[in-house]
Write a protein that holds these residues in place. Structure first.
Motif, PDB file in Angstrom:
ATOM      1  N   ASP A 183       0.829  -1.212   0.000  1.00 31.89           N
ATOM      2  CA  ASP A 183       0.000   0.000   0.000  1.00 31.89           C
ATOM      3  C   ASP A 183       0.861   1.259   0.000  1.00 31.89           C
ATOM      4  O   ASP A 183       1.305   1.674  -1.057  1.00 31.89           O
ATOM      5  CB  ASP A 183      -1.003  -0.025   1.159  1.00 31.89           C
ATOM      6  CG  ASP A 183      -0.422  -0.623   2.442  1.00 31.89           C
ATOM      7  OD1 ASP A 183       0.739  -0.316   2.788  1.00 31.89           O
ATOM      8  OD2 ASP A 183      -1.132  -1.403   3.079  1.00 31.89           O
ATOM      9  N   SER A 184       1.108   1.871   1.142  1.00 32.41           N
ATOM     10  CA  SER A 184       1.882   3.118   1.133  1.00 32.41           C
ATOM     11  C   SER A 184       3.351   2.796   1.430  1.00 32.41           C
ATOM     12  O   SER A 184       3.731   1.643   1.531  1.00 32.41           O
ATOM     13  CB  SER A 184       1.313   4.085   2.161  1.00 32.41           C
ATOM     14  OG  SER A 184       1.291   3.484   3.435  1.00 32.41           O
ATOM     15  N   ASP A 185       4.186   3.829   1.572  1.00 31.53           N
ATOM     16  CA  ASP A 185       5.612   3.594   1.808  1.00 31.53           C
ATOM     17  C   ASP A 185       5.848   3.159   3.248  1.00 31.53           C
ATOM     18  O   ASP A 185       5.260   3.700   4.170  1.00 31.53           O
ATOM     19  CB  ASP A 185       6.418   4.884   1.571  1.00 31.53           C
ATOM     20  CG  ASP A 185       6.253   5.413   0.161  1.00 31.53           C
ATOM     21  OD1 ASP A 185       6.324   6.650  -0.004  1.00 31.53           O
ATOM     22  OD2 ASP A 185       6.054   4.607  -0.753  1.00 31.53           O
ATOM     23  N   MET A 197      15.977   0.222   5.222  1.00 35.77           N
ATOM     24  CA  MET A 197      15.724   0.151   3.783  1.00 35.77           C
ATOM     25  C   MET A 197      14.215   0.289   3.596  1.00 35.77           C
ATOM     26  O   MET A 197      13.444  -0.421   4.238  1.00 35.77           O
ATOM     27  CB  MET A 197      16.240  -1.173   3.213  1.00 35.77           C
ATOM     28  CG  MET A 197      16.015  -1.318   1.721  1.00 35.77           C
ATOM     29  SD  MET A 197      16.789  -0.019   0.731  1.00 35.77           S
ATOM     30  CE  MET A 197      18.427  -0.664   0.541  1.00 35.77           C
ATOM     31  N   ASP A 198      13.818   1.175   2.688  1.00 39.49           N
ATOM     32  CA  ASP A 198      12.394   1.455   2.525  1.00 39.49           C
ATOM     33  C   ASP A 198      11.682   0.341   1.766  1.00 39.49           C
ATOM     34  O   ASP A 198      12.265  -0.322   0.903  1.00 39.49           O
ATOM     35  CB  ASP A 198      12.193   2.765   1.753  1.00 39.49           C
ATOM     36  CG  ASP A 198      12.572   3.980   2.588  1.00 39.49           C
ATOM     37  OD1 ASP A 198      12.466   5.100   2.072  1.00 39.49           O
ATOM     38  OD2 ASP A 198      12.986   3.804   3.751  1.00 39.49           O
ATOM     39  N   ALA A 199      10.416   0.132   2.093  1.00 40.51           N
ATOM     40  CA  ALA A 199       9.548  -0.814   1.402  1.00 40.51           C
ATOM     41  C   ALA A 199       8.519   0.022   0.643  1.00 40.51           C
ATOM     42  O   ALA A 199       7.647   0.633   1.253  1.00 40.51           O
ATOM     43  CB  ALA A 199       8.862  -1.736   2.399  1.00 40.51           C
ATOM     44  N   ILE A 200       8.650   0.046  -0.679  1.00 43.57           N
ATOM     45  CA  ILE A 200       7.879   0.989  -1.492  1.00 43.57           C
ATOM     46  C   ILE A 200       7.028   0.212  -2.488  1.00 43.57           C
ATOM     47  O   ILE A 200       7.517  -0.737  -3.114  1.00 43.57           O
ATOM     48  CB  ILE A 200       8.849   1.931  -2.222  1.00 43.57           C
ATOM     49  CG1 ILE A 200       9.607   2.751  -1.166  1.00 43.57           C
ATOM     50  CG2 ILE A 200       8.131   2.842  -3.189  1.00 43.57           C
ATOM     51  CD1 ILE A 200      10.644   3.644  -1.745  1.00 43.57           C
ATOM     52  N   PRO A 201       5.756   0.591  -2.664  1.00 46.63           N
ATOM     53  CA  PRO A 201       4.918  -0.141  -3.621  1.00 46.63           C
ATOM     54  C   PRO A 201       5.460   0.019  -5.032  1.00 46.63           C
ATOM     55  O   PRO A 201       6.017   1.050  -5.387  1.00 46.63           O
ATOM     56  CB  PRO A 201       3.552   0.538  -3.464  1.00 46.63           C
ATOM     57  CG  PRO A 201       3.823   1.872  -2.894  1.00 46.63           C
ATOM     58  CD  PRO A 201       5.052   1.722  -2.039  1.00 46.63           C
ATOM     59  N   ASN A 202       5.298  -1.006  -5.833  1.00 47.27           N
ATOM     60  CA  ASN A 202       5.746  -1.014  -7.224  1.00 47.27           C
ATOM     61  C   ASN A 202       7.270  -0.857  -7.331  1.00 47.27           C
ATOM     62  O   ASN A 202       7.782  -0.341  -8.307  1.00 47.27           O
ATOM     63  CB  ASN A 202       5.055   0.116  -8.013  1.00 47.27           C
ATOM     64  CG  ASN A 202       5.087  -0.133  -9.507  1.00 47.27           C
ATOM     65  OD1 ASN A 202       5.206  -1.266  -9.952  1.00 47.27           O
ATOM     66  ND2 ASN A 202       5.008   0.933 -10.285  1.00 47.27           N
ATOM     67  N   LYS A 203       7.992  -1.277  -6.295  1.00 45.38           N
ATOM     68  CA  LYS A 203       9.462  -1.215  -6.333  1.00 45.38           C
ATOM     69  C   LYS A 203       9.976  -2.305  -5.406  1.00 45.38           C
ATOM     70  O   LYS A 203       9.384  -2.558  -4.356  1.00 45.38           O
ATOM     71  CB  LYS A 203       9.938   0.140  -5.828  1.00 45.38           C
ATOM     72  CG  LYS A 203      11.431   0.366  -5.964  1.00 45.38           C
ATOM     73  CD  LYS A 203      11.824   1.703  -5.342  1.00 45.38           C
ATOM     74  CE  LYS A 203      13.161   2.240  -5.797  1.00 45.38           C
ATOM     75  NZ  LYS A 203      14.261   1.315  -5.898  1.00 45.38           N
ATOM     76  N   THR A 204      11.070  -2.978  -5.807  1.00 44.60           N
ATOM     77  CA  THR A 204      11.665  -3.945  -4.880  1.00 44.60           C
ATOM     78  C   THR A 204      13.043  -3.460  -4.456  1.00 44.60           C
ATOM     79  O   THR A 204      13.853  -3.057  -5.288  1.00 44.60           O
ATOM     80  CB  THR A 204      11.817  -5.341  -5.508  1.00 44.60           C
ATOM     81  OG1 THR A 204      12.305  -5.169  -6.832  1.00 44.60           O
ATOM     82  CG2 THR A 204      10.517  -6.097  -5.547  1.00 44.60           C
ATOM     83  N   ASN A 205      13.286  -3.474  -3.170  1.00 40.36           N
ATOM     84  CA  ASN A 205      14.599  -3.158  -2.610  1.00 40.36           C
ATOM     85  C   ASN A 205      15.167  -4.401  -1.973  1.00 40.36           C
ATOM     86  O   ASN A 205      14.435  -5.333  -1.652  1.00 40.36           O
ATOM     87  CB  ASN A 205      14.474  -2.043  -1.559  1.00 40.36           C
ATOM     88  CG  ASN A 205      14.250  -0.699  -2.213  1.00 40.36           C
ATOM     89  OD1 ASN A 205      14.721  -0.434  -3.300  1.00 40.36           O
ATOM     90  ND2 ASN A 205      13.516   0.159  -1.531  1.00 40.36           N
ATOM     91  N   THR A 206      16.487  -4.413  -1.763  1.00 32.00           N
ATOM     92  CA  THR A 206      17.092  -5.587  -1.149  1.00 32.00           C
ATOM     93  C   THR A 206      17.962  -5.183   0.025  1.00 32.00           C
ATOM     94  O   THR A 206      18.507  -4.081   0.076  1.00 32.00           O
ATOM     95  CB  THR A 206      17.966  -6.345  -2.162  1.00 32.00           C
ATOM     96  OG1 THR A 206      18.948  -5.440  -2.671  1.00 32.00           O
ATOM     97  CG2 THR A 206      17.150  -6.887  -3.301  1.00 32.00           C
ATOM     98  N   GLN A 223       9.073   4.846   8.106  1.00 31.67           N
ATOM     99  CA  GLN A 223       8.572   5.795   7.116  1.00 31.67           C
ATOM    100  C   GLN A 223       7.101   5.974   7.387  1.00 31.67           C
ATOM    101  O   GLN A 223       6.342   5.002   7.376  1.00 31.67           O
ATOM    102  CB  GLN A 223       8.796   5.266   5.695  1.00 31.67           C
ATOM    103  CG  GLN A 223       8.358   6.203   4.587  1.00 31.67           C
ATOM    104  CD  GLN A 223       9.199   7.443   4.509  1.00 31.67           C
ATOM    105  OE1 GLN A 223       8.920   8.478   5.121  1.00 31.67           O
ATOM    106  NE2 GLN A 223      10.269   7.398   3.739  1.00 31.67           N
ATOM    107  N   TYR A 224       6.684   7.192   7.656  1.00 32.54           N
ATOM    108  CA  TYR A 224       5.298   7.462   8.022  1.00 32.54           C
ATOM    109  C   TYR A 224       4.349   6.871   6.995  1.00 32.54           C
ATOM    110  O   TYR A 224       4.405   7.194   5.813  1.00 32.54           O
ATOM    111  CB  TYR A 224       5.076   8.969   8.146  1.00 32.54           C
ATOM    112  CG  TYR A 224       3.646   9.333   8.469  1.00 32.54           C
ATOM    113  CD1 TYR A 224       2.871  10.064   7.588  1.00 32.54           C
ATOM    114  CD2 TYR A 224       3.069   8.928   9.673  1.00 32.54           C
ATOM    115  CE1 TYR A 224       1.566  10.384   7.880  1.00 32.54           C
ATOM    116  CE2 TYR A 224       1.765   9.246   9.979  1.00 32.54           C
ATOM    117  CZ  TYR A 224       1.014   9.968   9.077  1.00 32.54           C
ATOM    118  OH  TYR A 224      -0.284  10.292   9.371  1.00 32.54           O
ATOM    119  N   CYS A 225       3.470   5.982   7.460  1.00 33.33           N
ATOM    120  CA  CYS A 225       2.640   5.227   6.526  1.00 33.33           C
ATOM    121  C   CYS A 225       1.153   5.355   6.824  1.00 33.33           C
ATOM    122  O   CYS A 225       0.328   4.701   6.193  1.00 33.33           O
ATOM    123  CB  CYS A 225       3.037   3.753   6.551  1.00 33.33           C
ATOM    124  SG  CYS A 225       3.163   3.068   8.205  1.00 33.33           S
ATOM    125  N   GLY A 226       0.803   6.175   7.803  1.00 30.98           N
ATOM    126  CA  GLY A 226      -0.613   6.317   8.130  1.00 30.98           C
ATOM    127  C   GLY A 226      -0.809   6.339   9.635  1.00 30.98           C
ATOM    128  O   GLY A 226       0.139   6.472  10.412  1.00 30.98           O
TER     129      GLY A 226
END
Lengths: 350, 559, 199
Positions: A183-185, A197-206, A223-226
């Motif tokens: 959903d959100s970051d 390490m950020d978890a971002i929609p439509n992106k994969t990080n390792t 990361q503020y997510c709601g």
């Protein structure tokens, strides 16, 4: 060490540099900051350790600059203050000096070069490493306000409590995390193991981590997510190899089917629970909320917000807002009998 | 010049003849840069107090772990409103208010280049601020109790999409800032046109006061930084209302793209905020050291350099986003490079103090506080510039401590200093030095209690934007100390407000030049007549009044 | 003190000439507007080829040669409008202005026609996919600037037709013409990015 060179470059005499030797500072910092379970100065894995080493250099250089410049400022303010009886109203007007300007341009540039090279080395060590052959692969998916963990090679889907095996220093096999969001970051931050390490929609990080010391490592979403960003806590269980095997075996089994709680299971399957949650071996295949197949085996619920016991479980199911206001699970509005039954059912799912 | 204006020579206050309504009309319809400057400063002060109150509430909630004084939804609105208000409706208007007041006076001009644009810019900005706070009443539209935006002041996508932020609270955030942006661009146009086209005879660019140079750089920055934010916000509105997919990750859009666009604005924005603080320091420190600023050409070069380099460092706000080692390394390098011209400025101020005759007026005390605190803030900035160190420190209370060290410790301190220095010019009366010293010391104690110790929870793993925290992390004692400092700062700020009100009526009469200073604004009455100068001055050096007062060794001989 | 100010005021050593306020202001506005357009262009370039579904650029876009020629010619006509006004030929200036407005309006008409085709025949709207989003926002942003420019030019044309346009207004007309040249320059960029690179 680089920091010794830095001290010498700043002209700090050798004796003083022994007093402020990096190892002593590190020791003092460790004592001061070890009190906290999430201190960045108590690294337990290589990524956190490499950042820690760099941080000592950076802190040392900045402290040196502060002492020199701050000291000169303090001296100027005291030495050149206006004193009663000082007859000359206007001192000599000095408009500038090219040599001085040059010197205090060149020296900072040199400091910048040193800091940059040290930082670049750590960046490439951490982020340019090709993926090693045999690792524990975990896909971490951030949700509003819980963490999903999938082990694709082991066929496990679980939530909120990450288990990885401790690394054998002779045969280091780090855990390799792939991060994304539904959903959100979000951001995965367990300070003692690694930088965030950020978890971002439509992106994969390792991210890779290699803790050698078994234990429980804490962190939280960074990361503020709601609404309930504050209670999206992280619990990483670094297990001994035996503990990890046992955990994997338990997770791979289908959910416990205890006939004594059949009524609770019926409540679970016939109410909206099945729309959001999965319990393996039942008709519940929802993916919006955490997988509950082995929920009773977890120490906490609501992503670390509260201890996992009968009272909390019951309260959460009845109305999540009492324990985690803003959680996306609605109040289930079950009557007492159904509530007790489904709580008992979930408590059997080890 | 193409426009013709009638010079009436009237100085007296209309209210003296026609009462309060006439005075109100005069202020609401004014196009005089001095009155508009004061309007900016006054509205900024009001918003500063409101946003300060929001901060106080947050610190009360964070005093102890797992407190329940404030609900999570309310807390999230508080930090969003606090940040948005402070940046757009307190900080920028305050600094542009000073710019509006001082730039024409310092270059010997009669007013700004476009007085009506000036008035329009103020009122549209002010309306933006009002609109933002109107959201507390109307955030969900007509059908329901609405509320203020809660997406954080940088409003990351996709949290701001219709899906995750239903209702209109996010739109209030977007629209109020859009309006404020229009006002800011208008003011920047005015400053550039005034500076380039209305300098008095003899005032070549190399003879302008450094304050004017810095506002020129700030205005140039405004053109290339506010616009990206405007563009991104238009895109956000298109996403939310016309079904566009700029930041819609479900349709292949990118959350990271918003971050890039926002920080291309957001980083230079903080330089827009800090450069005026440098501008004040460049005027105040020399006067109270009784020496010319050391290294004027280097200061100009450093200021312009900071402006340029600030456009290339934005992604240091995104080190944890997963850009890859190349970009991480580049932005580490660029961010550290900007420390070089910034350091040069600090060293030049130090050299100005050196060999001087330092007078500890309240204005100077705040300026010295600025120097020490800006040094520390710059150094914590260097720490954050190192990408790996930022992987731990980013998005934690260490960052919050760092930027408040700059915003409060440097910028607010210089704003206070500027008030004590130029209030006599604006009102004709001196602020009380006694009350000022109380203000200074109370504020310094509170500032350091709060923002020195705030670094520690960050080092211990406490992220930002959380309405509460666990008791077992070792953060509690530090948060308690941080919260305690807030009270001192609140009391000190109220003292300052009281000083301003009281001195207006009872302050010592200032005269045109109470500080024995050297730039043109001190060559006219306090407060200046509406036309500023009866005869347009001509200058031959950077310090025209020094030349008058020291005809045996005028600056013109040595520059 | 007036004595201070009077003491400072005296004849300058050399002649004191400063640039025109209007031109400086318009240059600043153009700088700010360029920055906005750059962001939309960056978004367009970033999203090329990333649409998950829906019509793709090469399927639905045709090179707008005619409208481009109209718009770029209008820069020439507005230049002559300024030039003739500077030489006190107000009637010629009005004619050139009218030509500019006509050419600009033609450009807008062609854009409207193109959009009609895209929406009703190809089913491409701003919410269809990333291509639709970035296309309509970038071209639309440019079109809105054309509309604003046409509005300003039409007002001046009106003054001209009613006999109120004189040589002393030449500099103001020049300022407006700068805006118009900017709009044309932006179109060159948009044309290249959308119709050449993007397809």
């Amino acid at each position: 060490m680089l920091s010794c060179l830095a001290f010498q470059a700043l002209g700090v005499p050798a004796a003083a540099s022994v007093l402020v030797h990096p190892a002593r500072i590190a020791g003092a910092l460790a004592v001061l900051f070890d009190q906290s379970s999430t201190s960045i100065f108590a690294p337990q894995a290589a990524p956190a350790r490499s950042v820690y080493g760099l941080s000592l250099l950076v802190l040392g250089i900045c402290a040196g600059i502060f002492l020199v410049v701050g000291g000169l400022l303090a001296y100027a303010v005291v030495r050149y203050r206006h004193r009663r009886g000082y007859s000359v109203r206007e001192p000599a007007q000095i408009y500038g000096s090219n040599q001085i300007e040059l010197s205090w341009t060149v020296i900072p540039i040199l400091i910048v070069v040193v800091l940059f090279l040290a930082s670049a080395r750590v960046i490439f060590v951490n982020q340019s490493v090709p993926k090693p052959a045999s690792t524990i692969d975990v896909t971490v998916i951030g949700h509003q306000y819980w963490w999903e963990y999938r082990y694709p090679k082991l066929g496990i889907v679980t939530a909120n409590e990450l288990h990885i095996p401790a690394v054998d220093p002779k045969h280091p096999v780090p855990a390799y995390l792939t991060l994304t969001s539904a959903d959100s970051d979000h951001s995965f931050w367990v300070p003692r193991l690694a930088g965030k390490m950020d978890a971002i929609p439509n992106k994969t990080n390792t991210l890779w981590i290699d803790p050698q010391q078994p234990g429980l490592y804490l962190g939280q979403c960074a990361q503020y997510c709601g609404v309930q960003h504050a209670k999206m806590l992280l619990r990483v269980y670094v297990d001994t190899p035996q503990q990890f095997q046992a955990w994997v075996a338990a997770q791979q089994k289908t959910a416990v089917q205890d006939p004594a709680v059949a009524q609770g299971r019926a409540v679970f399957e016939s109410n909206a629970c099945a729309n959001c949650h999965t319990v393996s071996g039942t008709s519940a295949h929802g993916v919006f909320g955490p997988d509950l197949s082995h929920v009773a085996g977890r120490d906490t619920i609501a992503s670390g917000a509260v201890v996992n016991n009968t009272a909390n479980l019951r309260a959460f199911i009845s109305d999540p807002a009492t324990l985690k206001p803003g959680a996306l699970m609605p109040a289930m509005h079950l009557n007492d009998r159904d509530l007790d039954a489904v709580t008992k059912y979930l408590s059997t799912l080890r | 010049m193409a426009t013709s204006t009638r010079v009436t020579g009237h100085i007296e206050n209309p209210a003296a003849h026609h009462g309060a309504l006439a005075a109100l009309t005069d202020w609401v319809t004014t196009v005089d840069h001095k009155k508009i400057g004061i309007l900016y400063m006054s509205s900024a002060l009001v918003f500063l107090l409101v946003a300060g109150f929001e901060a106080l509430l947050m610190r009360v909630q964070l005093m102890i772990p797992n407190a329940h004084y404030i609900e999570p939804e309310t807390f999230n609105r508080l930090f969003t409103m606090h940040g948005t208000t402070m940046v757009f409706f307190a900080g920028m208007p305050m600094l542009f208010g000073f710019g509006n007041y001082l730039v024409p006076l310092m270059i010997g001009a009669r007013d700004m280049a476009f007085p009506r644009l000036n008035a329009f810019s103020f009122w549209i900005s002010f309306f933006g601020g009002v609109l933002l706070y109107f959201s507390y009443f109307a955030g969900s539209g007509l059908y329901g109790a609405g509320s203020a935006p809660d997406v954080g002041w940088f409003a990351y996508a996709p949290l701001t999409s219709r899906v995750f932020s239903p209702g209109h609270s996010t739109d209030y955030w977007t629209l109020s800032i859009l309006l404020s942006g229009i006002g800011t661009i208008g003011t920047a146009v005015n400053i550039v046109a005034t500076t380039l086209c209305m300098r008095c005879p003899g005032m070549k660019l190399s003879r302008m006061p450094l304050l004017v140079w810095l506002y020129l750089v700030v205005s140039a920055l405004v053109f290339v930084t506010i616009s990206p934010l405007t563009a991104a916000q238009i895109m956000l509105c298109l996403d939310r209302y016309l079904g566009a997919h700029f930041f819609d990750t479900q349709a292949g859009g990118s959350a990271v793209l918003w971050m890039h666009f926002f920080w291309v604005f957001g980083h230079p924005e903080v330089y827009i905020l800090v450069l005026p603080a440098f501008a004040f320091a460049n005027e105040i420190i020399p006067v109270f050291s009784r020496k010319a600023i050391f290294g004027y050409p280097a200061m100009v070069a450093a200021s312009v350099g900071i402006g340029f380099i600030s456009l290339s460092v934005w992604a240091h706000h995104m080190f944890t986003v997963g850009m890859g080692p190349g970009p991480n390394a580049f932005f580490t390098f660029a961010t550290m490079v900007i420390a070089v011209p910034t350091g040069i400025k600090i060293f030049n101020w130090l050299a100005t103090l050196w060999g001087g005759n330092i007078h500890f007026t309240v204005a100077m005390m705040f300026a010295l506080g600025f120097l020490f605190q800006f040094l520390i803030a710059g150094l914590t900035g260097v720490m954050l510039a190192s990408s790996p160190f930022d992987w731990q420190l980013g998005n934690s209370y260490f960052v919050v401590a760092h930027f408040h060290y700059v915003l409060v410790g440097a910028i607010v301190f210089m704003i206070f200093s500027a008030f004590y220095y130029w209030y006599p010019k604006m009102t004709g009366r001196m602020l009380s030095e006694r009350l000022g010293k109380w203000h200074f010391w109370l504020f310094v104690i509170g500032f350091h209690l709060t923002f020195d110790f705030m670094h520690v929870p960050g080092l211990l793993g406490m992220p930002r934007r959380i309405y509460t925290y666990e008791a077992d992390r070792g953060w509690a004692i530090w948060n308690m100390i941080v919260s305690s400092g807030a009270i001192f700062q609140a009391v000190a700020t109220l003292l300052f407000a009281w000083n301003m009100v009281r001195s207006y009526f009872k302050g010592e009469i200032a005269g045109p030049d109470p500080w024995d200073a050297w730039t043109l604004e001190w060559a006219t009455n306090s407060p200046p007549p509406s036309y500023n100068f009866a005869v347009t001055p001509t200058v031959e050096s950077r310090r025209p009044l020094w030349d008058r007062k020291h005809p045996e060794e005028p600056d013109a001989q040595f520059e | 003190m007036t004595t201070n100010a009077a003491a400072i005021a005296h004849a300058p050593a050399e002649e004191w000439k400063l640039p025109s306020r209007g031109i400086v202001a318009m240059a600043c506005v153009i700088l700010a507007e360029s920055a906005i357009f750059i962001i939309f262009v960056v978004a367009y370039l970033y999203y090329i080829g990333k649409s998950l579904t829906g019509p793709q650029p090469k399927d639905v876009l045709e090179l707008p040669i005619f409208s481009t020629v109209c718009l770029l010619s209008s820069s020439i006509t507005v230049h002559f409008a300024v030039h003739t006004l500077q030489h006190a030929k107000a009637r010629a200036a009005v004619a050139w202005l009218a030509a500019t407005v006509v050419l600009g309006a033609t450009f807008l008409g062609c854009t409207a026609q193109e959009w009609y085709q895209l929406i009703y025949h190809h089913g491409l709207t701003i919410s269809t996919n990333l291509f639709g989003t970035t296309f309509y926002s970038l071209v639309g942003l440019h079109a809105s600037h054309v509309i604003l420019g046409l509005l300003m030019l039409s007002i001046v044309l009106l003054f001209g037709l009613t006999g109120h346009l004189h040589q002393r207004h030449a500099e103001r007309l020049e300022v407006i013409s700068l805006y118009w040249h900017f709009v044309d320059a932006v179109w060159v960029v948009v044309f290249t990015v959308v119709y050449v690179l993007g397809r």
